[in-house]
Design an enzyme around this catalytic site. Structure first.
Site, PDB file in Angstrom:
ATOM      1  N   CYS A  85       0.799  -1.241   0.000  1.00  0.00           N
ATOM      2  CA  CYS A  85       0.000   0.000   0.000  1.00  0.00           C
ATOM      3  C   CYS A  85       0.823   1.278   0.000  1.00  0.00           C
ATOM      4  CB  CYS A  85      -0.932   0.019   1.201  1.00  0.00           C
ATOM      5  SG  CYS A  85      -1.914  -1.468   1.308  1.00  0.00           S
ATOM      6  N   HIS A 347      -9.074   3.127  -2.512  1.00  0.00           N
ATOM      7  CA  HIS A 347      -7.653   2.856  -2.237  1.00  0.00           C
ATOM      8  C   HIS A 347      -7.096   1.974  -3.353  1.00  0.00           C
ATOM      9  CE1 HIS A 347      -4.016   1.597  -0.373  1.00  0.00           C
ATOM     10  NE2 HIS A 347      -4.487   0.695   0.469  1.00  0.00           N
ATOM     11  N   CYS A 377      -0.525   2.439   6.382  1.00  0.00           N
ATOM     12  CA  CYS A 377      -0.160   1.106   6.858  1.00  0.00           C
ATOM     13  C   CYS A 377       0.103   0.220   5.642  1.00  0.00           C
ATOM     14  CB  CYS A 377      -1.260   0.515   7.736  1.00  0.00           C
ATOM     15  SG  CYS A 377      -2.862   0.370   6.923  1.00  0.00           S
TER      16      CYS A 377
END
Length: 391
Positions: A85, A347, A377
């Protein structure tokens, strides 16, 4: 320093605006945009694209193809990077480091994800072979936990209630709606409209559409409305489709160079990339990563995360972990995700870090902020954070 920054709108995966858009076609326009003010695109030495779900070799080739389509010559090199991510932020850190080391003078850092094309854990996803050795090592085994379970773990371990998560999510939608539809239409300043083909699932007809707004924002979202949704990862749990990030498609890019080079070319400096840090945390509570990465990156340059940072973009993978990180760091929501976050508009994994940077830099300019942080995160147990300064 960063002299250009742009993103596409973010589409809902598999049913949104970019469901029929090839990843190459998503990346090409943002690359094209960030080089438009250069005397020649051949001045770009290297491109690094953060991207997660597609097989590495395939995506690297697609990105090189997108660069050619964007009018960037063969002499400009390209590679991809994958730190889950944080890949879009990692690409910025990598290009900045290359410039600082003297390897290159000018580089593009980009982020790309098409979760319509490559889904998380879909039926075509390659499964990891769980050997006996892995079964005997809890940390290794916990790397395979579904992200939703890690969210539940954070919520139960740190007592983040369902209501707190739904309240956090509602604010995300309200802020994103204001940034999209409000009087200033803030997001129109950072979104590059993309004209693409879209197939109507009902009629099967293919239409040409122009995408200039994020798909996922629901201005009517309320805490009571979210409270009606059921938990999706665990019976009696608190993580729902309404308080978790959406799966999405999108791309973003920034152009970096030495400050002296920007001055020579007469380009407006949006900000400089000052510091970067990654922290490791337990895989089963991976969402707490920013709470460790943010103090670590601030310590690098001897500043306080409470007193010396004007604005934060902390990725909303899940409301549980984002809320925990904000509380743990003692931050005010007045300076965190002021235009909403991934719960509202999605996302797209590899794109997110770059997208957050674009959003942060534009907002810092509007507010006259000196310093901002992008943090998120990372699956398997990490957190990343980067500091940006206006000069």
């Amino acid at each position: 320093v960063i002299v250009s920054a742009i993103r596409t709108a973010i589409g809902k995966a598999r049913r949104g605006s970019f469901k029929d858009t090839d990843p190459i076609s998503l990346l090409k326009p943002v690359l094209e945009y960030v080089v438009k003010d250069l005397p020649s695109s051949s001045m770009v030495d290297d491109i690094c694209v953060g991207t997660v779900l597609a097989p590495g070799g395939l995506r690297a080739t697609q990105c090189r193809m997108a660069a050619f389509l964007a009018g960037i010559p063969k002499t400009t090199t390209l590679r991809t990077v994958n730190r889950q991510c944080s890949s879009g932020l990692q690409s910025i850190a990598d290009i900045a480091a290359s410039i600082k080391a003297g390897y290159i003078d000018i580089g593009i850092a980009a982020g790309l994800e098409s979760m319509s094309t490559n889904s998380m854990g879909g039926k075509n996803a390659k499964k990891i072979n769980i050997t006996d050795e892995v079964k005997m090592n809890m940390e290794s085994l916990n790397c395979l936990l579904p992200m939703g379970i890690t969210s539940e773990n954070v919520a139960s371990k740190y007592n983040i209630s369902r209501r707190e998560q739904d309240e956090f999510s509602t604010v995300s939608h309200q802020r994103a709606a204001k940034a999209t539809f409000g009087p200033n239409k803030k997001f129109s300043q950072e979104i590059l409209p993309i004209t693409t083909k879209w197939k109507d699932p009902k009629s099967g007809k293919v239409k040409t559409i122009t995408v200039d707004k994020d798909d996922g924002i629901r201005p009517q979202t309320t805490v009571d409305g979210l409270a009606k949704l059921r938990a999706v990862f665990k019976k009696g749990g608190s993580t729902t489709a309404g308080n978790a990030s959406q799966v999405s498609d999108g791309a973003a890019a920034v152009l970096l160079m030495k400050r002296s080079q920007a001055n020579k070319l007469g380009l407006k400096i949006m900000g400089r990339f000052r510091a970067f840090a990654v922290s490791g945390v337990a895989p089963e509570i991976m969402g707490v990563g920013p709470a460790y990465a943010i103090p670590k990156v601030c310590k690098q340059i001897g500043i306080s995360h409470l007193n010396d940072i004007d604005l934060y973009e902390i990725n909303e993978a899940f409301a549980s972990q984002a809320k925990y990180c904000v509380d743990k760091l003692g931050l005010s929501m007045d300076i965190v995700n002021v235009n909403g976050g991934a719960i509202a508009f999605g996302h797209p994994l590899g794109c997110t870090g770059t997208r957050m940077t674009v959003t942060l830099l534009k907002e810092m300019e509007r507010r006259g902020s000196k310093r901002g942080i992008v943090s998120m995160c990372i699956g398997s147990g990490m957190g990343a954070a980067g500091i940006f300064e206006r000069i």
